[in-house]
Scaffold this motif. Structure first.
Motif, PDB file in Angstrom:
ATOM      1  N   TRP A  53       5.597 -17.633   0.273  1.00 36.37           N
ATOM      2  CA  TRP A  53       4.651 -16.743   0.962  1.00 36.37           C
ATOM      3  C   TRP A  53       4.785 -15.316   0.428  1.00 36.37           C
ATOM      4  CZ3 TRP A  53       4.016 -12.320   3.691  1.00 36.37           C
ATOM      5  CH2 TRP A  53       2.838 -12.184   4.421  1.00 36.37           C
ATOM      6  N   LEU A  54       6.001 -14.857   0.246  1.00 32.90           N
ATOM      7  CA  LEU A  54       6.214 -13.496  -0.258  1.00 32.90           C
ATOM      8  C   LEU A  54       5.639 -13.327  -1.649  1.00 32.90           C
ATOM      9  CD1 LEU A  54       9.855 -12.847   1.012  1.00 32.90           C
ATOM     10  CD2 LEU A  54       7.742 -11.838   1.897  1.00 32.90           C
ATOM     11  N   ASN A  55       5.793 -14.329  -2.486  1.00 29.97           N
ATOM     12  CA  ASN A  55       5.242 -14.248  -3.841  1.00 29.97           C
ATOM     13  C   ASN A  55       3.719 -14.242  -3.817  1.00 29.97           C
ATOM     14  OD1 ASN A  55       7.770 -14.209  -5.067  1.00 29.97           O
ATOM     15  ND2 ASN A  55       7.867 -16.439  -5.282  1.00 29.97           N
ATOM     16  N   ASN A  56       3.128 -15.074  -2.952  1.00 27.01           N
ATOM     17  CA  ASN A  56       1.669 -15.174  -2.893  1.00 27.01           C
ATOM     18  C   ASN A  56       1.010 -13.950  -2.263  1.00 27.01           C
ATOM     19  OD1 ASN A  56       1.739 -17.747  -4.030  1.00 27.01           O
ATOM     20  ND2 ASN A  56       1.768 -18.786  -2.041  1.00 27.01           N
ATOM     21  N   ASN A  57       1.772 -13.215  -1.452  1.00 20.61           N
ATOM     22  CA  ASN A  57       1.204 -12.068  -0.742  1.00 20.61           C
ATOM     23  C   ASN A  57       1.844 -10.741  -1.148  1.00 20.61           C
ATOM     24  OD1 ASN A  57      -0.671 -13.293   1.547  1.00 20.61           O
ATOM     25  ND2 ASN A  57       1.141 -14.600   1.404  1.00 20.61           N
ATOM     26  N   GLU A  58       2.465 -10.738  -2.297  1.00 21.98           N
ATOM     27  CA  GLU A  58       3.161  -9.532  -2.774  1.00 21.98           C
ATOM     28  C   GLU A  58       2.224  -8.330  -2.851  1.00 21.98           C
ATOM     29  OE1 GLU A  58       5.910  -8.065  -6.577  1.00 21.98           O
ATOM     30  OE2 GLU A  58       4.998 -10.066  -6.556  1.00 21.98           O
ATOM     31  N   ASN A  59       1.040  -8.506  -3.414  1.00 21.61           N
ATOM     32  CA  ASN A  59       0.098  -7.388  -3.562  1.00 21.61           C
ATOM     33  C   ASN A  59      -0.415  -6.902  -2.216  1.00 21.61           C
ATOM     34  OD1 ASN A  59       0.299  -7.361  -6.359  1.00 21.61           O
ATOM     35  ND2 ASN A  59      -1.348  -8.860  -6.612  1.00 21.61           N
ATOM     36  N   ALA A  60      -0.650  -7.832  -1.290  1.00 28.66           N
ATOM     37  CA  ALA A  60      -1.142  -7.447   0.040  1.00 28.66           C
ATOM     38  C   ALA A  60      -0.112  -6.590   0.768  1.00 28.66           C
ATOM     39  CB  ALA A  60      -1.475  -8.694   0.857  1.00 28.66           C
ATOM     40  N   LEU A  61       1.166  -6.938   0.639  1.00 31.21           N
ATOM     41  CA  LEU A  61       2.210  -6.208   1.349  1.00 31.21           C
ATOM     42  C   LEU A  61       2.436  -4.806   0.789  1.00 31.21           C
ATOM     43  CD1 LEU A  61       4.882  -9.014   1.935  1.00 31.21           C
ATOM     44  CD2 LEU A  61       3.311  -8.028   3.608  1.00 31.21           C
ATOM     45  N   LYS A  62       2.037  -4.576  -0.449  1.00 27.16           N
ATOM     46  CA  LYS A  62       2.228  -3.251  -1.056  1.00 27.16           C
ATOM     47  C   LYS A  62       1.414  -2.168  -0.354  1.00 27.16           C
ATOM     48  CE  LYS A  62       3.444  -4.817  -5.726  1.00 27.16           C
ATOM     49  NZ  LYS A  62       3.010  -4.908  -7.143  1.00 27.16           N
ATOM     50  N   LYS A  63       0.383  -2.588   0.387  1.00 20.65           N
ATOM     51  CA  LYS A  63      -0.471  -1.615   1.089  1.00 20.65           C
ATOM     52  C   LYS A  63       0.200  -1.010   2.313  1.00 20.65           C
ATOM     53  CE  LYS A  63      -3.837  -4.537   1.789  1.00 20.65           C
ATOM     54  NZ  LYS A  63      -5.153  -5.059   2.255  1.00 20.65           N
ATOM     55  N   TYR A  64       1.289  -1.634   2.736  1.00 20.37           N
ATOM     56  CA  TYR A  64       1.925  -1.208   3.984  1.00 20.37           C
ATOM     57  C   TYR A  64       3.334  -0.696   3.713  1.00 20.37           C
ATOM     58  CZ  TYR A  64      -1.789  -4.423   5.205  1.00 20.37           C
ATOM     59  OH  TYR A  64      -2.994  -5.073   5.265  1.00 20.37           O
ATOM     60  N   SER A  65       3.665   0.409   4.328  1.00 18.16           N
ATOM     61  CA  SER A  65       4.988   0.990   4.140  1.00 18.16           C
ATOM     62  C   SER A  65       5.790   0.923   5.426  1.00 18.16           C
ATOM     63  CB  SER A  65       4.864   2.455   3.687  1.00 18.16           C
ATOM     64  OG  SER A  65       4.159   3.217   4.655  1.00 18.16           O
ATOM     65  N   GLY A  66       7.096   1.030   5.298  1.00 19.74           N
ATOM     66  CA  GLY A  66       7.961   1.080   6.468  1.00 19.74           C
ATOM     67  C   GLY A  66       8.286  -0.258   7.092  1.00 19.74           C
ATOM     68  N   ILE A  67       7.900  -1.346   6.440  1.00 23.85           N
ATOM     69  CA  ILE A  67       8.178  -2.676   6.980  1.00 23.85           C
ATOM     70  C   ILE A  67       9.461  -3.227   6.360  1.00 23.85           C
ATOM     71  CG2 ILE A  67       7.332  -5.035   7.288  1.00 23.85           C
ATOM     72  CD1 ILE A  67       4.514  -3.976   6.849  1.00 23.85           C
ATOM     73  N   GLU A  68      10.356  -3.683   7.196  1.00 23.98           N
ATOM     74  CA  GLU A  68      11.546  -4.375   6.702  1.00 23.98           C
ATOM     75  C   GLU A  68      11.153  -5.822   6.400  1.00 23.98           C
ATOM     76  OE1 GLU A  68      16.089  -5.615   8.097  1.00 23.98           O
ATOM     77  OE2 GLU A  68      14.670  -4.766   9.540  1.00 23.98           O
ATOM     78  N   VAL A  69      11.193  -6.194   5.128  1.00 20.99           N
ATOM     79  CA  VAL A  69      10.788  -7.538   4.706  1.00 20.99           C
ATOM     80  C   VAL A  69      12.027  -8.350   4.361  1.00 20.99           C
ATOM     81  CG1 VAL A  69       9.467  -8.899   3.042  1.00 20.99           C
ATOM     82  CG2 VAL A  69       8.579  -6.685   3.832  1.00 20.99           C
ATOM     83  N   LEU A  70      12.166  -9.500   5.008  1.00 21.53           N
ATOM     84  CA  LEU A  70      13.315 -10.358   4.753  1.00 21.53           C
ATOM     85  C   LEU A  70      12.860 -11.755   4.354  1.00 21.53           C
ATOM     86  CD1 LEU A  70      14.195  -8.348   7.336  1.00 21.53           C
ATOM     87  CD2 LEU A  70      16.325  -9.593   7.020  1.00 21.53           C
TER      88      LEU A  70
END
Length: 247
Positions: A53-70
């Motif tokens: 999921w993280l690999n498939n949504n890597e670009n989408a998550l770049k739009k958001y800051s301050g999120i702890e991703v585990l």
């Protein structure tokens, strides 16, 4: 790195007491999580997801800051998920500041009297979003809008509908300039109410219907015409039918 502390924390958020204490709630699944992120209505604090999921949504998550991703394993996600089959991602969001309603003029407003099933509440919120309903007024005894089952059922609509918890009798007495309709078994045929642009629609509890105290404050009862032998309709289904007719 994901650990036992994370597990206990997320599991505690399955319960309203701890969601209230921490001012947060959880959402699961790609559609729900990404819609809540895109809405900017809720601040995401933590996001737990499997590697794919993280690999498939890597670009989408770049739009958001301050999120702890585990990154977590499938078996770890299973421990913290409310779902029988976890959906690869779970996120922790901050609750919004308690809502208020500025105006109900020239609008359809839903008023829910003790809707206790989380699935029903979530479906009503999603249905309201479909029909462009801005506000839902809930009695304090309604299911928690941040219950994981409610969040899941809304499929992201939680970010687009204003949900307000208050004493219904007091609220109805204050908002007496807009006509109030109660969904009941012995009222006026809803087909006579087409294209209403201003109203309060009261939907009652799944088993007991609308309380006597609230019913005393409505202007008119409305009924979905019955052709079969079913005793009653599901509250969420009834809401959808009524909104489809009057919209």
């Amino acid at each position: 790195m994901f650990n036992k502390t994370h597990t206990k924390y997320i599991q505690s958020l399955h319960h309203k007491k701890f969601r209230d204490e921490n001012g947060v709630f959880i959402a699961e699944g790609t559609k729900v999580v990404l819609e809540l992120l895109d809405s900017r209505e809720f601040v995401c604090l933590q996001l737990f997801a499997v590697n794919d999921w993280l690999n498939n949504n890597e670009n989408a998550l770049k739009k958001y800051s301050g999120i702890e991703v585990l990154e977590i394993k499938d078996f770890e996600l299973l421990k913290i998920s409310m779902l029988t089959t976890p959906k690869n991602v779970l996120a922790v969001f901050k609750k919004k500041t308690a809502s208020t309603i500025k105006s109900i003029k020239k609008k359809i407003t839903l008023l829910l009297d003790t809707i206790q099933d989380p699935g029903n509440l979530g479906t009503i919120i999603r249905t309201a979003d479909w029909f462009g309903i801005e506000n839902i007024v809930c009695s304090p005894a309604c299911a928690d809008m941040y219950n994981p089952k409610v969040v899941q059922s809304t499929m992201g609509s939680l970010a687009r509908v204003n949900i307000f918890y208050t004493d219904l009798e007091e609220w109805l007495q204050k908002n007496n300039t807009v006509k109030r309709y109660a969904a009941a078994l012995n009222g006026k045929n809803i087909n006579s109410l087409k294209e209403i642009d201003e109203a309060i629609i009261v939907i009652g509890n799944e088993g007991k219907g609308i309380s006597d105290d609230v019913m005393k404050l409505v202007d008119e009862k409305i009924t979905i015409p019955k052709k079969g032998e079913a005793e009653s309709l599901n509250a969420a289904v009834a809401t959808g039918i009524i909104l489809a007719v009057i919209s």
